[in-house]
Design an enzyme around this catalytic site. Structure first.
Site, PDB file in Angstrom:
ATOM      1  N   ASP A 166      50.277  37.708   9.860  1.00 26.97           N
ATOM      2  CA  ASP A 166      50.677  36.641   8.938  1.00 26.97           C
ATOM      3  C   ASP A 166      51.345  37.168   7.674  1.00 26.97           C
ATOM      4  OD1 ASP A 166      50.070  34.489  10.493  1.00 26.97           O
ATOM      5  OD2 ASP A 166      48.099  34.128   9.610  1.00 26.97           O
ATOM      6  N   ARG A 224      53.880  29.413  10.107  1.00 26.34           N
ATOM      7  CA  ARG A 224      54.102  30.232   8.915  1.00 26.34           C
ATOM      8  C   ARG A 224      55.475  30.036   8.280  1.00 26.34           C
ATOM      9  NH1 ARG A 224      49.201  29.499   9.010  1.00 26.34           N
ATOM     10  NH2 ARG A 224      47.799  31.230   9.501  1.00 26.34           N
ATOM     11  N   ASP A 239      38.522  32.705   0.311  1.00 22.04           N
ATOM     12  CA  ASP A 239      39.544  33.715   0.036  1.00 22.04           C
ATOM     13  C   ASP A 239      40.544  33.256  -1.026  1.00 22.04           C
ATOM     14  OD1 ASP A 239      38.215  34.826   2.173  1.00 22.04           O
ATOM     15  OD2 ASP A 239      40.023  35.491   3.197  1.00 22.04           O
ATOM     16  N   SER A 273      36.610  33.390  12.763  1.00 25.01           N
ATOM     17  CA  SER A 273      37.778  33.205  11.905  1.00 25.01           C
ATOM     18  C   SER A 273      38.726  32.284  12.646  1.00 25.01           C
ATOM     19  CB  SER A 273      38.445  34.558  11.632  1.00 25.01           C
ATOM     20  OG  SER A 273      39.662  34.380  10.946  1.00 25.01           O
TER      21      SER A 273
END
Length: 406
Positions: A127, A98, A16, A181
């Site tokens: 996210d 994060r 990605d 994932s």
């Protein structure tokens, strides 16, 4: 945003973000700075440097930072002082990472003179919110590029085709690699997708990477003693350790004994329900132990007030509001409560269970054995006082009973 000159990309080196790197160059015709964070995900981060160079990134624009100590010291530990848990089960492993990544991205943007930041979060998940709330809180005028909300590369097949067309080297996963994932850091590893999208399906045993199954855990229990100072663990079994070392060791112990597996359906901030599986071995031990040391060192009303705040505090972190003033205000109060949270907790680890078997504080224990004893207390507690206490507390009910029970 056609005037963007330089952008800092949160870059893992995977499919990605490698595609995003090239897409940013092509779409915005801008200079790209890559930032790769080591927060204990257990994978090599240096290969990201080689991939960035291959895509034309200058060495001075490649940042690879070891943030493990900062992650545990400044984010995980403060969160555990609050006993934060989302929807009664989730220990917020992804959520708490994060704000640190966002913070470092903004620092790099300021250092390099970048006018934009970019991330690889999709438009469906939490996210994107967590990253961008962090960006704006720390640099209000920063421009944010979220490719998943702009491009048409909305499938793995399209991403792979784009990579092949642009000569992007994407290392294929080994045969038998995980189909899920996943997101990992020192606090946890998460699994989503494929068979887990059916909430009725049990996860396959070979999905779990950090923990043995409780059935296959050792038949002999293991004891561990944790020492606390101001609400944080500072030593394990008498050995002083740094914050990251503490969590690393507790992950090892928890994984060995099948501790910390979780399978939940959670409510995402964007509105949908999502099924995820998590392994948080060290965090599960920390949560149990912290509540144990607080049980003897916190005043009753302070402890109960903290419990009332857990759901709100946890939601703030889950939804991305780490840098918000209300979270900071709550943190100040929580941290103040931890001044007396000193002492030790002894735990027994056995087949998926964390069992508290002892706790003590030589300096701050509020447990008075002379009062709590079932033996004669020699006047330390006057039993007759209880009659007036009960009668006063029943007053409103007695008044109501006289009125309505006619």
């Amino acid at each position: 945003m056609s005037d963007i000159k330089k952008v800092v990309l949160a870059y893992s080196g995977g499919l990605d973000t490698s595609v995003i790197l090239k897409w940013l160059q092509d779409t915005y015709q801008c200079e790209v700075v890559t930032f790769t964070a080591d927060i204990g995900q257990g994978e090599e981060v240096e290969p990201a440097r080689k991939k960035a160079v291959a895509l034309g990134i200058k060495q001075e624009n490649i940042f690879i930072d070891d943030l493990r100590e900062e992650f545990v010291r400044d984010f995980v530990f403060p969160m555990f002082r609050a006993n934060a848990i989302y929807e009664g089960e989730y220990l917020l492993g992804t959520s708490i990472a994060r704000p640190l990544i966002a913070k470092r991205q903004i620092e790099i943007a300021n250092q390099t003179g970048a006018d934009a930041v970019s991330h690889g979060a999709t438009g469906k998940g939490n996210d994107q919110v967590r990253f961008e709330l962090g960006y704006y809180a720390l640099k209000p005028d920063v421009k944010v590029i979220a490719p998943w909300r702009e491009w048409d590369l909305l499938s793995r097949e399209k991403l792979l085709a784009y990579a092949e067309k642009n000569g992007i080297d994407i290392t294929k996963k080994k045969s038998g690699g995980s189909p899920y994932s996943m997101d990992a850091n020192l606090l946890h590893i998460s699994y989503e997708g494929t068979v887990l999208e059916n909430p009725a399906a049990e996860p396959e045993e070979d999905m779990w990477l950090w923990t043995v199954s409780p059935e296959n855990a050792p038949d002999q229990a293991e004891y561990v003693e944790l020492e606390y100072k101001n609400g944080d663990i500072v030593a394990i079994n008498g050995v002083a350790l740094s914050p990251a070392q503490v969590l690393t060791e507790l992950n090892r112990l928890g994984g060995k004994h099948g501790i910390g597996r979780l399978d939940i359906v959670e409510n995402r901030y964007v509105g949908m329900k999502s099924r995820g599986c998590y392994e948080t071995p060290g965090g599960t031990i920390m949560m149990k132990a912290h509540r144990a040391i607080e049980s003897i060192t916190l005043d009753r009303e302070v402890a109960h007030l903290k419990d009332e705040l857990i759901a709100k505090y946890a939601s703030l972190i889950y939804n991305g509001y780490w840098w918000a003033p209300e979270r900071k205000m709550m943190q100040s109060m929580i941290d103040a409560s931890q001044a007396t949270v000193n002492g030790w907790v002894r735990l027994k680890l056995y087949k998926g269970n964390v069992i508290v078997v002892g706790r003590d504080s030589k300096t701050d224990s509020l447990f008075d054995p002379n009062i709590a004893t079932f033996d004669e207390d020699f006047g330390a507690y006057n039993h007759a006082d209880a009659a007036g206490f009960i009668r006063l507390n029943s007053l409103r009910m007695r008044i109501a009973a006289k009125l309505y029970n006619k």
